[in-house]
Design a protein around this motif. Structure first.
Motif, PDB file in Angstrom:
ATOM      1  N   ALA A  65       0.863  -1.181   0.000  1.00  0.00           N
ATOM      2  CA  ALA A  65       0.000   0.000   0.000  1.00  0.00           C
ATOM      3  C   ALA A  65       0.898   1.229   0.000  1.00  0.00           C
ATOM      4  O   ALA A  65       1.661   1.441   0.938  1.00  0.00           O
ATOM      5  N   VAL A  66       0.817   2.009  -1.047  1.00  0.00           N
ATOM      6  CA  VAL A  66       1.779   3.098  -1.228  1.00  0.00           C
ATOM      7  C   VAL A  66       1.537   4.254  -0.252  1.00  0.00           C
ATOM      8  O   VAL A  66       0.476   4.869  -0.252  1.00  0.00           O
ATOM      9  N   ASP A  67       2.503   4.508   0.580  1.00  0.00           N
ATOM     10  CA  ASP A  67       2.536   5.748   1.376  1.00  0.00           C
ATOM     11  C   ASP A  67       3.976   5.993   1.831  1.00  0.00           C
ATOM     12  O   ASP A  67       4.875   5.206   1.514  1.00  0.00           O
ATOM     13  N   PHE A  68       4.188   7.078   2.558  1.00  0.00           N
ATOM     14  CA  PHE A  68       5.554   7.453   2.961  1.00  0.00           C
ATOM     15  C   PHE A  68       6.245   6.317   3.710  1.00  0.00           C
ATOM     16  O   PHE A  68       7.396   5.980   3.438  1.00  0.00           O
ATOM     17  N   ASP A  69       5.530   5.736   4.672  1.00  0.00           N
ATOM     18  CA  ASP A  69       6.158   4.789   5.589  1.00  0.00           C
ATOM     19  C   ASP A  69       6.413   3.417   4.961  1.00  0.00           C
ATOM     20  O   ASP A  69       7.475   2.833   5.143  1.00  0.00           O
ATOM     21  N   THR A  70       5.429   2.914   4.207  1.00  0.00           N
ATOM     22  CA  THR A  70       5.601   1.567   3.651  1.00  0.00           C
ATOM     23  C   THR A  70       6.721   1.537   2.610  1.00  0.00           C
ATOM     24  O   THR A  70       7.480   0.574   2.541  1.00  0.00           O
ATOM     25  N   LEU A  71       6.795   2.586   1.821  1.00  0.00           N
ATOM     26  CA  LEU A  71       7.864   2.613   0.809  1.00  0.00           C
ATOM     27  C   LEU A  71       9.233   2.658   1.474  1.00  0.00           C
ATOM     28  O   LEU A  71      10.173   1.992   1.049  1.00  0.00           O
ATOM     29  N   LEU A  72       9.327   3.416   2.554  1.00  0.00           N
ATOM     30  CA  LEU A  72      10.589   3.532   3.285  1.00  0.00           C
ATOM     31  C   LEU A  72      10.970   2.191   3.904  1.00  0.00           C
ATOM     32  O   LEU A  72      12.125   1.745   3.826  1.00  0.00           O
ATOM     33  N   GLN A  73       9.977   1.534   4.492  1.00  0.00           N
ATOM     34  CA  GLN A  73      10.243   0.217   5.103  1.00  0.00           C
ATOM     35  C   GLN A  73      10.693  -0.805   4.062  1.00  0.00           C
ATOM     36  O   GLN A  73      11.463  -1.707   4.344  1.00  0.00           O
ATOM     37  N   ALA A  74      10.180  -0.650   2.845  1.00  0.00           N
ATOM     38  CA  ALA A  74      10.515  -1.622   1.791  1.00  0.00           C
ATOM     39  C   ALA A  74      11.862  -1.313   1.142  1.00  0.00           C
ATOM     40  O   ALA A  74      12.306  -2.038   0.251  1.00  0.00           O
ATOM     41  N   GLY A  75      12.509  -0.222   1.563  1.00  0.00           N
ATOM     42  CA  GLY A  75      13.843   0.088   1.024  1.00  0.00           C
ATOM     43  C   GLY A  75      13.817   1.139  -0.069  1.00  0.00           C
ATOM     44  O   GLY A  75      14.834   1.386  -0.714  1.00  0.00           O
ATOM     45  N   SER A  76      12.656   1.749  -0.277  1.00  0.00           N
ATOM     46  CA  SER A  76      12.596   2.828  -1.255  1.00  0.00           C
ATOM     47  C   SER A  76      12.069   4.071  -0.553  1.00  0.00           C
ATOM     48  O   SER A  76      12.192   4.188   0.664  1.00  0.00           O
ATOM     49  N   MET A  77      11.471   4.970  -1.262  1.00  0.00           N
ATOM     50  CA  MET A  77      10.893   6.161  -0.641  1.00  0.00           C
ATOM     51  C   MET A  77       9.913   6.801  -1.601  1.00  0.00           C
ATOM     52  O   MET A  77       9.930   6.521  -2.796  1.00  0.00           O
ATOM     53  N   MET A  78       9.063   7.648  -1.044  1.00  0.00           N
ATOM     54  CA  MET A  78       8.118   8.384  -1.888  1.00  0.00           C
ATOM     55  C   MET A  78       8.876   9.433  -2.702  1.00  0.00           C
ATOM     56  O   MET A  78       8.592   9.653  -3.868  1.00  0.00           O
ATOM     57  N   GLY A  79       9.815  10.094  -2.030  1.00  0.00           N
ATOM     58  CA  GLY A  79      10.563  11.164  -2.691  1.00  0.00           C
ATOM     59  C   GLY A  79       9.605  12.215  -3.194  1.00  0.00           C
ATOM     60  O   GLY A  79       8.494  12.371  -2.669  1.00  0.00           O
TER      61      GLY A  79
END
Lengths: 66, 611
Positions: free
Chosen positions: B410-424
């Protein structure tokens, strides 16, 4: 000449000589006035001038559904 | 009143595809048919579906024509505006079914979107303040002028809005900090220094809805007690700068900007500062220094926060274009309205520049929490050419690559960061099976190496060392231990760089090692590029049994490396071959005689085993 303002092509234009909005004395109701006014006086012709501007730009059914 | 209103997208993308020529040709045709007073032409901001531009929509019926040219205008006017016949060949075609779609609302690319930041983009003429006012423009400002600063800040806090520039810091909390600091002068700064390759969200908002940014700036100013703002925008965005300046002039003319706004006693001035295009100037302290007229470099730690001591050492509230753009709607509609969109921890929407290997690409806005796979396969229309999805790169050069197993995220700031990427800031590049992940990491790292300000050693030298290792790996000179070395260097750079650019620079490398380590190993140990991209690890060869000697490859080889008689199998001289792949692309599908080989297959061929 006072009392001969006919066109209101843009919202900045006064609808008639009763409009007091100016740089020196800005009207605090300027935004509401342009959408549903006039607020400071009642005049169907002045209301119509605002509606004409709104209708001109209302290009699609969804334009106001925001 | 007009019978029809025609909206032509005049964002930078569509203008470069000929939108202004379309407008010129349309005007001539309308005149020819004496329709000039019955049809109004609107040049709008970006409509989002840039790949299909120029976009041309006829209202009130909402007929969506795409990819139109000036040459199409005689037919469109004659057939549709005069005779009422829809011109089918210019309608959008579904990439899977091939069916024509007439209304833009029925196109999957638009149907799944939720437009808040982009709500006026592609809808109004951005150079006409009246259209903005009709769409509730400056109503949020009016409302905020009657509110107590604390009330405004509480509304923003309760909305749950987080900074849309990428970091996702709670906007209301930032405003509260700036409000609480006592000072004779405070500034609000709009960060429009959008520097990620392929990202154009901020540019599109400034081009398509500049008044929303101005209104957001003024509300922020009223909330924190500031009377002056700067918009820091890249000089490479001339159209955005022009429309922004025009919006400022209009707002001043209307008394919505300047002295004693709406007779409230509130004064506000907006300045435009054009940046020279350095990526590092998107970092808050570097941006502030650049506005002051100095070379934009991040301030070393320890340093006060910009909200405490920013522009000319005064408290400075710095927000991104998109964050400011959505503020007026939050004030107008209330905190609960905004908090009702998105997920528990991330409210509202996210704007992405969806590019790469998707059937549909462009600017999209989706509710926070939408599944990554939904963006790629439904809004993006899936991967073209029947190829397989491989990864999606989010967050620009500071972001990371996520594999297929993360499409349910589920795309949001936190999940992307946890997965090793980021929203940027919102770059989203889709990669298919023909993409080499080592090469992708190298591409993004090369960008950050070029853009490093050079102030701190980890970023200046560390990223360069990482890049050299990646170059070696891609060129077939990788050594055992290179992956471990990359991991160690990456960690050191993250730990010791002084700013966010350095701290995030290793991300593309670390995330690709995390999810695609086998590709790194294949390059190093087997001297193989599984995606057949790295030139030193591949060769092109012609299958002697499949080749019919049609000669297409030979005639088009720019290096003269292909020989063979007519109707006889051809051969490639490996000494002359530059691996441009023209022969591979031109060989007819029914033969597929040109093969791309890597690793053991090259060895086998060298031994005479053929392919």
């Amino acid at each position: 000449m006072k009392g001969e303002i006919k066109l209101m092509e843009r919202f900045i234009d006064p609808c008639c000589d009763k409009c007091v909005n100016s740089k020196i004395k800005p009207c605090e109701n300027f935004v509401e006035c342009r959408l549903s006014g006039p607020i400071c006086h009642e005049n169907k012709e002045c209301t119509g001038k605002r509606q004409a501007i709104i209708e001109k730009y209302n290009h699609s059914p969804g334009f106001f559904q925001h | 009143m007009y019978d029809k209103q025609i909206l032509i997208c005049a964002g930078t993308g569509c203008i470069s595809s000929g939108a202004l020529d379309v407008k010129g040709s349309l005007e001539k045709e309308l005149e020819k048919h004496n329709l000039q007073d019955k049809v109004r032409i609107i040049l709008s901001g970006c409509h989002g579906f840039c790949e299909k531009g120029p976009i041309f929509i006829v209202y009130p019926e909402d007929i969506f024509y795409c990819g139109v040219t000036a040459e199409d205008m005689p037919e469109l006017v004659e057939e549709y505006l005069v005779k009422g016949n829809i011109v089918d060949r210019l309608l959008y075609k579904d990439p899977i079914t091939g069916e024509s779609v007439t209304s833009h609302e029925n196109i999957p690319f638009y149907r799944q979107q939720k437009r808040l930041v982009l709500r006026n983009c592609g809808v109004i003429d951005p150079e006409n303040i009246d259209e903005y006012i009709i769409r509730d423009g400056y109503s949020g400002l009016k409302k905020s002028l009657q509110m107590d600063p604390k009330e405004i800040i509480d509304t923003v806090k309760n909305s749950g809005l987080r900074g849309l520039g990428g970091a996702g810091f709670p906007t209301g909390r930032k405003w509260e900090t700036a409000y609480k600091i006592e000072s004779d002068k405070k500034y609000v700064v709009c960060n429009a220094d959008e520097g990620d390759p392929g990202a154009f969200m901020d540019r599109s908002v400034l081009e398509g809805d500049p008044h929303s940014v101005l209104e957001g700036l003024m509300i922020a100013g009223k909330a924190i007690g500031s009377d002056e703002a700067y918009v820091y925008v890249r000089a490479e965005y001339p159209l955005a700068v022009r429309r922004l300046r025009k919006a400022i002039a209009q707002a001043e003319e209307y008394g919505l900007l300047g002295e004693n706004i709406l007779n409230s006693g509130f004064n506000f001035k907006v300045n435009v500062k054009e940046g020279a295009g350095a990526f590092v100037c998107g970092e808050s302290t570097a941006l502030v220094i650049s506005i002051e007229g100095k070379r934009g470099m991040p301030k070393p730690l320890p340093r006060p926060r910009t909200t405490e001591a920013g522009l000319w050492d005064k408290p400075t509230l710095l927000n991104n274009v998109k964050t400011l753009s959505v503020i007026p709607q939050i004030i107008n509609n209330g905190a609960d309205w905004f908090a009702g969109i998105g997920t528990e921890k991330c409210k509202g929407t996210a704007v992405f520049a969806l590019t790469g290997k998707t059937n549909c690409s462009g600017l999209i806005e989706v509710p926070m929490g939408i599944k990554l796979g939904k963006i790629i396969h439904e809004i993006g229309g899936g991967i073209p050419g029947g190829k397989k999805f491989k990864a999606v790169q989010t967050g620009g050069p500071s972001g990371g690559c996520l594999p297929e197993s993360k499409l349910d995220l589920a795309v949001d700031f936190d999940t992307l960061l946890q997965a090793g990427s980021m929203m940027g800031s919102g770059g989203m590049v889709v990669l298919d099976e023909t993409t080499c992940m080592v090469d992708v990491a190298r591409y993004f790292l090369n960008f950050t190496v070029e853009e490093s300000c050079g102030q701190c050693t980890p970023c200046r030298s560390g990223t360069l060392q990482m890049l050299e290792i990646l170059n070696d790996i891609c060129e077939g000179n990788g050594r055992e231990g290179d992956v471990e070395l990359l991991l160690e260097l990456g960690k050191s750079i993250i730990d010791s760089s002084i700013c966010g650019l350095g701290k995030s620079a290793p991300n593309p490398v670390l995330s690709t090692i995390d999810y695609f380590r086998d590709e790194y190993e294949a390059h190093i140990k087997d001297k193989t590029c599984p995606a057949l991209v790295c030139k030193n690890l591949i060769i092109y060869d012609i299958d002697q049994e499949a080749c019919t000697g049609c000669g297409r490859c030979r005639k088009n080889c720019p290096a003269g490396a292909i020989a063979g008689d007519k109707k006889e199998p051809h051969v490639i001289d490996q000494e002359k071959c530059t691996k441009c792949a023209i022969c591979y692309d031109l060989c007819p599908d029914r033969f597929s005689a040109v093969k791309c080989l890597t690793g053991e297959k090259i060895t086998a061929m060298a031994k005479g085993g053929g392919n």
